[in-house]
Motif scaffolding. Structure first.
Motif, PDB file in Angstrom:
ATOM      1  N   PRO A 272       0.965  -1.356   0.126  1.00 36.98           N
ATOM      2  CA  PRO A 272       0.041   0.049   0.063  1.00 36.98           C
ATOM      3  C   PRO A 272       0.778   1.303  -0.132  1.00 36.98           C
ATOM      4  O   PRO A 272       1.955   1.439   0.694  1.00 36.98           O
ATOM      5  CB  PRO A 272      -0.813  -0.081   1.305  1.00 36.98           C
ATOM      6  CG  PRO A 272       0.062  -1.122   2.063  1.00 36.98           C
ATOM      7  CD  PRO A 272       0.667  -1.988   1.062  1.00 36.98           C
ATOM      8  N   ARG A 273       0.331   2.080  -0.794  1.00 38.58           N
ATOM      9  CA  ARG A 273       1.097   3.594  -0.804  1.00 38.58           C
ATOM     10  C   ARG A 273       0.544   4.727   0.065  1.00 38.58           C
ATOM     11  O   ARG A 273      -0.802   4.653   0.150  1.00 38.58           O
ATOM     12  CB  ARG A 273       1.051   3.994  -2.281  1.00 38.58           C
ATOM     13  CG  ARG A 273       1.922   3.205  -3.135  1.00 38.58           C
ATOM     14  CD  ARG A 273       1.671   3.563  -4.556  1.00 38.58           C
ATOM     15  NE  ARG A 273       2.598   2.910  -5.574  1.00 38.58           N
ATOM     16  CZ  ARG A 273       2.587   3.110  -6.984  1.00 38.58           C
ATOM     17  NH1 ARG A 273       1.803   4.057  -7.284  1.00 38.58           N
ATOM     18  NH2 ARG A 273       3.428   2.310  -7.602  1.00 38.58           N
ATOM     19  N   ARG A 274       1.244   5.464   0.670  1.00 37.97           N
ATOM     20  CA  ARG A 274       0.756   6.568   1.524  1.00 37.97           C
ATOM     21  C   ARG A 274       0.034   7.514   0.482  1.00 37.97           C
ATOM     22  O   ARG A 274       0.185   7.677  -0.411  1.00 37.97           O
ATOM     23  CB  ARG A 274       1.913   7.270   2.110  1.00 37.97           C
ATOM     24  CG  ARG A 274       2.803   6.399   3.004  1.00 37.97           C
ATOM     25  CD  ARG A 274       3.439   7.370   4.040  1.00 37.97           C
ATOM     26  NE  ARG A 274       4.725   8.006   3.448  1.00 37.97           N
ATOM     27  CZ  ARG A 274       5.401   9.141   3.934  1.00 37.97           C
ATOM     28  NH1 ARG A 274       4.810   9.787   5.032  1.00 37.97           N
ATOM     29  NH2 ARG A 274       6.178   9.509   3.301  1.00 37.97           N
ATOM     30  N   ALA A 275      -0.894   8.296   1.255  1.00 36.62           N
ATOM     31  CA  ALA A 275      -1.842   9.129   0.363  1.00 36.62           C
ATOM     32  C   ALA A 275      -0.956  10.147  -0.251  1.00 36.62           C
ATOM     33  O   ALA A 275      -1.103  10.517  -1.621  1.00 36.62           O
ATOM     34  CB  ALA A 275      -2.798   9.907   1.376  1.00 36.62           C
ATOM     35  N   ILE A 276       0.053  10.873   0.377  1.00 37.52           N
ATOM     36  CA  ILE A 276       0.697  11.733  -0.072  1.00 37.52           C
ATOM     37  C   ILE A 276       1.531  11.184  -1.393  1.00 37.52           C
ATOM     38  O   ILE A 276       1.963  11.858  -2.137  1.00 37.52           O
ATOM     39  CB  ILE A 276       1.934  12.255   0.887  1.00 37.52           C
ATOM     40  CG1 ILE A 276       2.667  11.404   1.634  1.00 37.52           C
ATOM     41  CG2 ILE A 276       0.935  13.177   1.847  1.00 37.52           C
ATOM     42  CD1 ILE A 276       3.769  12.133   2.642  1.00 37.52           C
ATOM     43  N   LEU A 277       2.198   9.918  -1.169  1.00 36.30           N
ATOM     44  CA  LEU A 277       2.844   9.452  -2.383  1.00 36.30           C
ATOM     45  C   LEU A 277       1.865   9.310  -3.633  1.00 36.30           C
ATOM     46  O   LEU A 277       2.436   9.731  -4.777  1.00 36.30           O
ATOM     47  CB  LEU A 277       3.579   7.965  -2.079  1.00 36.30           C
ATOM     48  CG  LEU A 277       4.254   7.045  -2.987  1.00 36.30           C
ATOM     49  CD1 LEU A 277       5.302   8.085  -3.658  1.00 36.30           C
ATOM     50  CD2 LEU A 277       4.684   5.696  -2.466  1.00 36.30           C
ATOM     51  N   LYS A 278       0.613   8.805  -3.383  1.00 37.06           N
ATOM     52  CA  LYS A 278      -0.174   8.735  -4.590  1.00 37.06           C
ATOM     53  C   LYS A 278      -0.411  10.044  -4.933  1.00 37.06           C
ATOM     54  O   LYS A 278      -0.566  10.239  -6.326  1.00 37.06           O
ATOM     55  CB  LYS A 278      -1.643   8.136  -3.939  1.00 37.06           C
ATOM     56  CG  LYS A 278      -1.565   6.685  -3.729  1.00 37.06           C
ATOM     57  CD  LYS A 278      -2.957   6.294  -3.163  1.00 37.06           C
ATOM     58  CE  LYS A 278      -2.810   4.776  -2.492  1.00 37.06           C
ATOM     59  NZ  LYS A 278      -4.204   4.362  -2.174  1.00 37.06           N
ATOM     60  N   THR A 279      -0.583  11.276  -4.405  1.00 35.98           N
ATOM     61  CA  THR A 279      -0.733  12.643  -4.876  1.00 35.98           C
ATOM     62  C   THR A 279       0.455  12.838  -5.536  1.00 35.98           C
ATOM     63  O   THR A 279       0.381  13.597  -6.643  1.00 35.98           O
ATOM     64  CB  THR A 279      -0.897  13.376  -3.626  1.00 35.98           C
ATOM     65  OG1 THR A 279      -2.080  13.153  -2.759  1.00 35.98           O
ATOM     66  CG2 THR A 279      -1.132  14.702  -4.163  1.00 35.98           C
ATOM     67  N   PHE A 280       1.545  12.609  -5.139  1.00 37.00           N
ATOM     68  CA  PHE A 280       2.851  13.098  -5.843  1.00 37.00           C
ATOM     69  C   PHE A 280       3.017  12.402  -7.291  1.00 37.00           C
ATOM     70  O   PHE A 280       3.362  12.859  -8.185  1.00 37.00           O
ATOM     71  CB  PHE A 280       4.200  12.746  -4.858  1.00 37.00           C
ATOM     72  CG  PHE A 280       5.421  13.487  -5.303  1.00 37.00           C
ATOM     73  CD1 PHE A 280       5.571  14.697  -5.060  1.00 37.00           C
ATOM     74  CD2 PHE A 280       6.468  12.495  -6.097  1.00 37.00           C
ATOM     75  CE1 PHE A 280       6.895  15.523  -5.632  1.00 37.00           C
ATOM     76  CE2 PHE A 280       7.321  13.204  -6.569  1.00 37.00           C
ATOM     77  CZ  PHE A 280       7.916  14.530  -6.406  1.00 37.00           C
ATOM     78  N   ILE A 281       2.816  11.103  -7.156  1.00 30.13           N
ATOM     79  CA  ILE A 281       2.969  10.518  -8.407  1.00 30.13           C
ATOM     80  C   ILE A 281       1.816  10.780  -9.514  1.00 30.13           C
ATOM     81  O   ILE A 281       2.320  10.882 -10.466  1.00 30.13           O
ATOM     82  CB  ILE A 281       2.670   8.852  -8.241  1.00 30.13           C
ATOM     83  CG1 ILE A 281       3.936   8.161  -7.514  1.00 30.13           C
ATOM     84  CG2 ILE A 281       2.447   7.886  -9.501  1.00 30.13           C
ATOM     85  CD1 ILE A 281       3.864   6.922  -7.037  1.00 30.13           C
ATOM     86  N   ARG A 282       0.456  11.164  -8.946  1.00 32.76           N
ATOM     87  CA  ARG A 282      -0.438  11.778 -10.100  1.00 32.76           C
ATOM     88  C   ARG A 282       0.119  13.111 -10.610  1.00 32.76           C
ATOM     89  O   ARG A 282       0.027  13.284 -11.737  1.00 32.76           O
ATOM     90  CB  ARG A 282      -1.573  11.699  -9.172  1.00 32.76           C
ATOM     91  CG  ARG A 282      -2.681  10.516  -8.989  1.00 32.76           C
ATOM     92  CD  ARG A 282      -3.893  10.725  -8.703  1.00 32.76           C
ATOM     93  NE  ARG A 282      -3.952  11.596  -7.438  1.00 32.76           N
ATOM     94  CZ  ARG A 282      -4.067  10.938  -6.115  1.00 32.76           C
ATOM     95  NH1 ARG A 282      -4.252   9.762  -6.181  1.00 32.76           N
ATOM     96  NH2 ARG A 282      -4.223  11.494  -5.214  1.00 32.76           N
TER      97      ARG A 282
END
Length: 291
Positions: A272-282
């Motif tokens: 699972p990815r942290r929410a902020i990591l998902k935001t950064f990748i997007r």
């Protein structure tokens, strides 16, 4: 399936031994005595019928079977730890850690980072520009932007940018010289980012191996671009990094150098990815789409 597993205490003790490299350090990590670690690990070996490690002086040296089990436990416990962090929000305040090469950091990431700050001003970032390979891991680096062919076992890999390399130089360096083939560049100094082989690989690919270039200076990625613009050498770099220079005529493209198998990849730890990591990748993907 759970019934067939050895006791959790034995697996934790062995994982701690693999992580720290000694019984004493493993005991300190789990807040038990080194004798307790030794007892649990010996019980695990007896249960499995496999020798997991050998003592070499004061060091612990893993067997092939021990190394395999250690890697599996590292991944499994890491995934559990990350899932718990995500579920509890325990990692919400930990800075987002990104590692990439100095060239990518200086020429692509930092000029765009302001738009991410506007998107997520509450997120703390730690950007480590280094040519040393640093693997993402639970509690450590969240994302690596890495150049290569995408083969890094044990990690999740997503293609991000094509290589799109060009061989370029400043007009003041090449002047009116007639450059009709790669061998004509042997008379010029070259620049190459420390820890990479783009220039050497390009020369070898064009069978320029029997002679050496006039000189080859290996410098950090941001200094490579500065040196390239200052006319200090020929360099192989991504077209996007110098697109403005090419359009203004501050640099000239001498040759294209593209290998479809190579590229830049987003590399993360499985799970699972942290929410902020998902935001950064997007955000990264949107910025890439704007090129």
């Amino acid at each position: 399936m759970l019934r067939s597993l050895p006791p959790l205490a034995q697996l934790r003790a062995y994982a701690a031994l693999v992580e720290t490299g000694s019984m004493s350090a493993a005991g300190a990590l789990l807040n038990v005595s080194h004798a307790a670690i030794s007892q649990q690990v010996r019980a695990l070996e007896a249960s499995l019928g496999v020798t997991l490690f050998q003592r070499v002086g004061r060091r612990v040296e893993l067997t092939a079977e021990g190394a395999r089990l250690g890697q599996t436990l590292r991944e499994a416990f890491g995934s559990i730890a990350r899932e718990i962090e995500v579920l509890t929000g325990a990692d919400a305040d930990r800075p987002l850690q990104i590692t990439t090469t100095p060239t990518v950091a200086a020429a692509w990431l930092m000029p765009r980072i302001g738009s991410f700050r506007a998107l997520a001003p509450e997120v703390d970032l730690m950007i480590n520009p280094t040519v040393t390979r640093v693997d993402p891991a639970p509690g450590g680096v969240d994302l690596a932007i890495r150049f290569g062919r995408g083969h890094w076992p044990g990690l999740e890999v997503e293609r991000f940018m094509d290589a799109d390399f060009v061989v370029a130089a400043a007009p003041t360096l090449v002047k009116a010289e007639e450059i009709s083939g790669p061998s004509d560049l042997l008379d010029f100094p070259w620049l190459q980012e420390i820890g990479t082989t783009e220039a050497s690989d390009w020369l070898a690919k064009h069978s320029i191996t029997e002679k050496r270039v006039k000189s080859l200076a290996q410098v950090p990625g941001n200094l490579l671009l500065d040196g390239l613009r200052a006319g200090q050498g020929v360099a192989v770099t991504r077209r996007t990094f110098i697109e403005g220079d090419l359009e203004r005529g501050d640099l000239v493209e001498l040759f294209a150098s593209n290998d479809p198998g190579q590229g830049y990849f987003l590399v993360t730890y499985p799970g699972p990815r942290r929410a902020i990591l998902k935001t950064f990748i997007r955000w990264l993907q949107r910025e890439r789409a704007l090129e």
